[in-house]
Scaffold this active site. Structure first.
Site, PDB file in Angstrom:
ATOM      1  N   GLY A  67      -0.249  -5.460  -3.382  1.00  0.00           N
ATOM      2  CA  GLY A  67      -0.829  -4.123  -3.280  1.00  0.00           C
ATOM      3  C   GLY A  67       0.074  -3.103  -2.632  1.00  0.00           C
ATOM      4  N   ARG A  79      -4.049   0.322 -12.179  1.00  0.00           N
ATOM      5  CA  ARG A  79      -4.771  -0.837 -12.702  1.00  0.00           C
ATOM      6  C   ARG A  79      -5.619  -0.486 -13.926  1.00  0.00           C
ATOM      7  NH1 ARG A  79      -6.183  -4.047  -7.002  1.00  0.00           N
ATOM      8  NH2 ARG A  79      -4.170  -5.106  -6.916  1.00  0.00           N
ATOM      9  N   GLY A  94      -2.647 -11.648  -3.898  1.00  0.00           N
ATOM     10  CA  GLY A  94      -2.851 -13.046  -3.532  1.00  0.00           C
ATOM     11  C   GLY A  94      -2.522 -13.998  -4.664  1.00  0.00           C
ATOM     12  N   LYS A 107       2.911 -10.089   8.383  1.00  0.00           N
ATOM     13  CA  LYS A 107       2.730 -11.411   8.983  1.00  0.00           C
ATOM     14  C   LYS A 107       3.499 -12.528   8.290  1.00  0.00           C
ATOM     15  CE  LYS A 107      -1.835 -10.583  10.995  1.00  0.00           C
ATOM     16  NZ  LYS A 107      -3.224 -11.063  11.087  1.00  0.00           N
TER      17      LYS A 107
END
Length: 392
Positions: free
Chosen positions: A346, A36, A369, A193
């Site tokens: 990530g 990053r 996200g 999930k």
């Protein structure tokens, strides 16, 4: 999308406040991944080349607001970024309301999440941040889905608010992959999930030609098929939703690729003994921790035909060497493909680093996200703010 771009503004002798994403892993006071930081360097160098004074802000982790915690300090980032830029970087712990800077100087401010009101997009805090610079640059795509003081509120009150080069690159790459893709468009969705990616999967079924699933998501789909998955992680309450998604895919002639063999173990641990099994021969006391070798070949063959590949999430517990082969083979298959490939999230970035395929992926998104919410078609608050400023 009307966005004022940093590249269209004269930055000479201006105080340029840049929101970057320096949320990087730190161990024993050292930055463990430069990805990053390296992504932000072109933006910083652009401002330097024009003679600006640069003020960098970012968050790190999830500290309690209003309380300093050395574990979440950005000081190690200032040190490492200075090494990468070969330039001294001034670290400022207390920066709100009073910050002197000269042209050609770089300041990194302490973690914005130490400020009370950051996460609630507090108007007073936003105004204090906006007063630090003459120009505000939003360049942290990974945080663009959050309406917070340093990503959203500050842009409303800054004299000039614009999009940085990294943010523009992210939006352009995502648009290329989703709005006008080369077909077949194959999405790979992994992770633990279904619930966190349910709406993403629904939206993807409006755009894609095939779907490859892995991890806990694949387990939930397998369970919905009536396949025994032992003690594996899955979401029992979402079996009806998984069934609906599979029925929807079938009605649209979209193939969902599920594992045909898996690698199991008796426990979730780095030294667990792996066993290769057909999906129909998983023992009741076993946990599925990776896709099997036949599945890896099966998935790789599908990817050979792709025109566009969208990758979010690993297909196994790649952090454990015995259960890394599935994600490794998937990463290598994407790297060999001639398709336009876009990867984000990530864990996905960690896998790309681990298997050293970064130079073979067409575009690597820094967002997790934000990446998913863009895929869903949601408005990203920071981008929405920049659009509103661009119209004025």
């Amino acid at each position: 999308m009307i966005l004022l771009k940093m590249t269209d503004i004269d930055l000479k002798d201006k105080r340029v406040l840049i929101r970057e994403d320096f949320n990087v892993p730190i161990e024993n006071g050292k930055v463990m991944s430069d990805a990053r930081l390296l992504a932000a360097i072109p933006t910083i160098q652009l401002a330097l080349s024009q003679g600006a004074g640069i003020i960098l802000i970012s968050h790190l982790g999830r500290p309690e607001e209003g309380k300093y915690d050395e574990k979440y300090s950005l000081k190690p980032v200032a040190s490492r970024l200075g090494e990468l830029l070969n330039q001294s970087i001034r670290f400022e712990k207390n920066y709100l309301d009073q910050l002197e800077i000269k042209s050609g100087e770089i300041i990194l401010c302490e973690n914005v999440r130490f400020n009370i009101g950051e996460k609630k997009d507090d108007e007073n805090l936003s105004k204090r941040m906006a007063a630090l610079g003459d120009i505000y640059v939003m360049d942290a795509f990974a945080t663009a889905h959050r309406a917070e003081a340093s990503t959203h509120g500050v842009g409303k009150f800054a004299p000039i608010a614009c999009a940085g080069p990294l943010l523009i690159k992210e939006l352009e790459a995502l648009s290329k992959a989703l709005e006008n893709p080369a077909h077949p468009l194959i999405a790979i969705v992994g992770g633990s999930k279904v619930s966190s990616k349910l709406t993403v999967l629904e939206k993807l079924l409006e755009k894609i030609d095939a779907l490859i699933v892995g991890g806990g998501i694949a387990n939930t789909f397998l369970a919905a098929h009536g396949v025994g998955i032992g003690k594996s992680l899955y979401e029992a309450d979402l079996l009806p939703e998984a069934e609906k998604l599979m029925a929807l895919a079938k009605s649209r002639n979209i193939q969902i690729y599920l594992p045909i063999d898996v690698i199991t173990a008796k426990s979730f641990s780095i030294d667990a003994i792996p066993r290769i099994s057909s999906i129909h021969e998983v023992f009741p006391d076993e946990i599925i921790l990776d896709i099997g070798p036949e599945t890896a070949v099966y998935y790789a063959k599908a990817l050979q035909q792709a025109g566009t590949i969208l990758w979010n999430g690993p297909v196994g517990v790649f952090e454990f060497p015995a259960f890394a082969s599935g994600t490794r083979e998937l990463a290598l298959a994407i790297a060999k493909s001639k398709a336009f490939s876009l990867a984000g999230g990530g864990d996905t970035l960690s896998a790309i680093d681990q298997f050293k395929v970064a130079d073979k992926i067409s575009y690597i998104s820094t967002g997790g996200g934000a990446f998913l919410e863009f895929v869903e078609g949601k408005k990203l608050p920071a981008v929405d703010m920049l659009e509103n400023r661009g119209k004025k």
